[in-house]
Scaffold this active site. Sequence first.
Site, PDB file in Angstrom:
ATOM      1  N   SER A 172       0.829  -1.197   0.000  1.00 18.72           N
ATOM      2  CA  SER A 172       0.000   0.000   0.000  1.00 18.72           C
ATOM      3  C   SER A 172       0.870   1.257   0.000  1.00 18.72           C
ATOM      4  CB  SER A 172      -0.968  -0.048   1.184  1.00 18.72           C
ATOM      5  OG  SER A 172      -1.947   0.957   1.103  1.00 18.72           O
ATOM      6  N   ASP A 274     -10.347  -2.776  -4.788  1.00 22.52           N
ATOM      7  CA  ASP A 274      -9.436  -1.762  -4.264  1.00 22.52           C
ATOM      8  C   ASP A 274      -9.514  -0.501  -5.125  1.00 22.52           C
ATOM      9  OD1 ASP A 274      -7.278  -0.308  -3.259  1.00 22.52           O
ATOM     10  OD2 ASP A 274      -5.906  -2.016  -3.282  1.00 22.52           O
ATOM     11  N   HIS A 305      -8.955  -3.951  -0.494  1.00 27.12           N
ATOM     12  CA  HIS A 305      -7.585  -3.586  -0.162  1.00 27.12           C
ATOM     13  C   HIS A 305      -7.144  -4.249   1.154  1.00 27.12           C
ATOM     14  CE1 HIS A 305      -4.280  -0.537  -0.339  1.00 27.12           C
ATOM     15  NE2 HIS A 305      -4.338  -0.596   0.981  1.00 27.12           N
TER      16      HIS A 305
END
Length: 338
Positions: A172, A274, A305
Amino acid sequence: MVGQDTLHLADVNPEYEQLLQAMGGKAPDLGAFPDVYTLRTFIVEAKKNMTATIGKPEGVKEEDIQVPMRDGAEITVRVYSPEKPPSGGSPLIVMFHGGGFVLGGLENEELNCRLFCERLGFVALNVDYRLAPEHVFPTPVNDCWDALKWAAAHASELNADPSKGFVVGGISAGGNMAAVCGHLARDEKLSPPLTGLFLSIPALLPKEAVPEKYKSKYLSLEQNKNAAILSERAIDLFTSNYKPDPASPLWVPFLWPTGHAHLPPTFFQICGQDPFRDEGLLFEEILREECGVKTKLDVYPGLPHSFWSLFPSMEVSRRCVEDTVRGVGWLLEQVKGR
């Protein structure tokens, strides 16, 4: 092709749908928390639960060290190394955790680092970079780059041999900074050079920076703006605390001014629900088709996510953990095949 052909990737995964029904139909949204400080406690507990699903491996020793940064501060780096190191040294991986530049710490990448060490023989460095809002942009990304340079300079002291493999990876926000460091390492001729990048659910191209030619393919932010875990309001919460320079490539590695050619082989993980899905898919496509970079892409349709972090009991989450080890193992295979 990224765009209309990938919209189906948001169709809910059946196992995840069953879990949602058991939870009353609603999964957590990080954007619903009142502030980042409350959210930090929630994330620490979630990461501890995820790590506990695997347990602590045998044959791995762990040590916290202090690494100097450019401004005179020191940050903690946790080193995971084989108790019985191979002759000649181990491959080296440096990991940057996720958390929107405002959350997380050593708990986040504990599991991956232990598994990379136990299963693949890596010396793994888990970087506890400083967080916003206490330390806004570019301090977190500078910390990551400084830690990577330190690792390259001190590899022999870590019983590592980067010629066997030298990978930088991140999840991320950590994927954003790993991508930045991959470009910096190429442009500044980091020595020893990187042999691989691991970009998991990376943040690479904020909506304000999308070039016109990609706007018809950049659909996942709108499609998944109300998705579980990372909604658009969660992204806005994190960005408002990080305070990045919108014109800086240290924030937008997708638009790196010297391009993406000659990056090392890159392993991607992308989730179908996501908001970051399409920027990751676009970047993988550009590396592979336009730059000739070897890539490996794992896609998880119908899942939000970082689903494996908050829902570690799902079979698909356990499979994702194993896929991660295999994908980083693929990066090692590229070194052997040179």
